[in-house]
Motif scaffolding. Structure first.
Motif, short mmCIF file in Angstrom:
data_model
loop_
_atom_site.label_atom_id
_atom_site.label_comp_id
_atom_site.label_asym_id
_atom_site.label_seq_id
_atom_site.Cartn_x
_atom_site.Cartn_y
_atom_site.Cartn_z
N GLY A 32 0.81 -1.21 0.00
CA GLY A 32 0.00 0.00 0.00
C GLY A 32 0.85 1.26 0.00
N TRP A 33 1.94 1.23 0.73
CA TRP A 33 2.84 2.37 0.77
C TRP A 33 3.47 2.61 -0.60
N THR B 239 2.23 1.75 -3.37
CA THR B 239 1.14 2.03 -4.30
C THR B 239 0.59 3.44 -4.18
N SER B 240 0.63 4.03 -3.01
CA SER B 240 -0.14 5.24 -2.72
C SER B 240 0.10 6.39 -3.71
N ASP B 241 1.33 6.76 -3.97
CA ASP B 241 1.59 7.86 -4.90
C ASP B 241 1.18 7.51 -6.33
N ARG C 80 -2.50 7.79 -7.19
CA ARG C 80 -2.95 9.18 -7.40
C ARG C 80 -2.41 9.77 -8.69
N ASN D 1 -10.97 2.32 -7.00
CA ASN D 1 -9.75 2.23 -6.19
C ASN D 1 -10.03 1.92 -4.72
N TRP D 2 -11.13 2.43 -4.18
CA TRP D 2 -11.43 2.24 -2.76
C TRP D 2 -11.66 0.76 -2.42
N GLY E 181 -8.28 -1.83 -0.97
CA GLY E 181 -7.84 -1.90 0.43
C GLY E 181 -8.63 -2.89 1.27
N SER F 182 3.36 -5.36 -6.19
CA SER F 182 3.11 -3.91 -6.09
C SER F 182 4.33 -3.06 -6.46
#
Length: 170
Positions: A36-37, A39-41, A44, A59-60, A63, A107
């Motif tokens: 997730g870390w 992936t985060s940037d 977006r 996207n939501w 998670g 990821s």
């Protein structure tokens, strides 16, 4: 009454050790957290720029689905670790670690390095590892095998999505 998935059975001393369960679940959630870390940037900034098929989920959704799956993966690992001394299930325990490594690699390849084609190869290998685990665990650790069925279903969908994105953006 205990859940049949979590209930220890005769001859499974490892299942009576909650620390093993906690450790494996935390490990799986940590793999997800790192993913997730990474992936985060990209979710977006980069991912929205890709052509995606109409059946791409919002996207939501990723998670919550992955959190539930990581919990199942951890519990399945716990179940298999408890009976790993049996030769048939020992292979499942090794395969459990292989799938976790492949899961952790996806990821960073897809979102971190933007290597959609390489990620497609990894996710296909992950699918094979998950299916192999189910077959290997079926005889001696059936609850663990069942816990991997939703994982196989989701990775089947994710594989198709990865392959479609790769094709649409070549």
């Amino acid at each position: 009454m205990a859940s049949p998935v979590l209930a220890p059975h005769a001859g499974s001393a490892g299942l009576t050790r909650p620390a093993t369960l906690v450790w494996l679940v935390v490990l799986c959630l940590a793999v997800g957290g790192v993913g997730g870390w990474v992936t985060s940037d990209a979710v977006r900034e980069w991912y929205p720029t890709l052509a995606k098929p109409a059946w791409t989920p919002p996207n939501w959704l990723f998670g919550p689905v992955w959190t539930a799956l990581y919990l199942c993966i951890g519990v399945a690992g716990w179940r298999v670790s408890a009976v790993a001394a049996r030769s048939g299930v020992r292979a499942a325990w090794r395969t459990w670690w292989v799938q976790l490594g492949l899961n952790a690699a996806w990821s960073p390849l897809f979102f971190g390095a933007h290597r959609v084609g390489a990620a497609a190869l990894v996710i296909v290998a992950l699918w094979i590892a998950i299916a192999t685990f189910i077959v290997q665990a079926w005889r001696g650790a059936r609850p663990a095998a069942w816990l991997f069925v939703p994982y196989l279903a989701w990775v089947s969908y994710a594989s198709a999505l990865n392959l479609a994105i790769w094709q649409l953006n070549r």
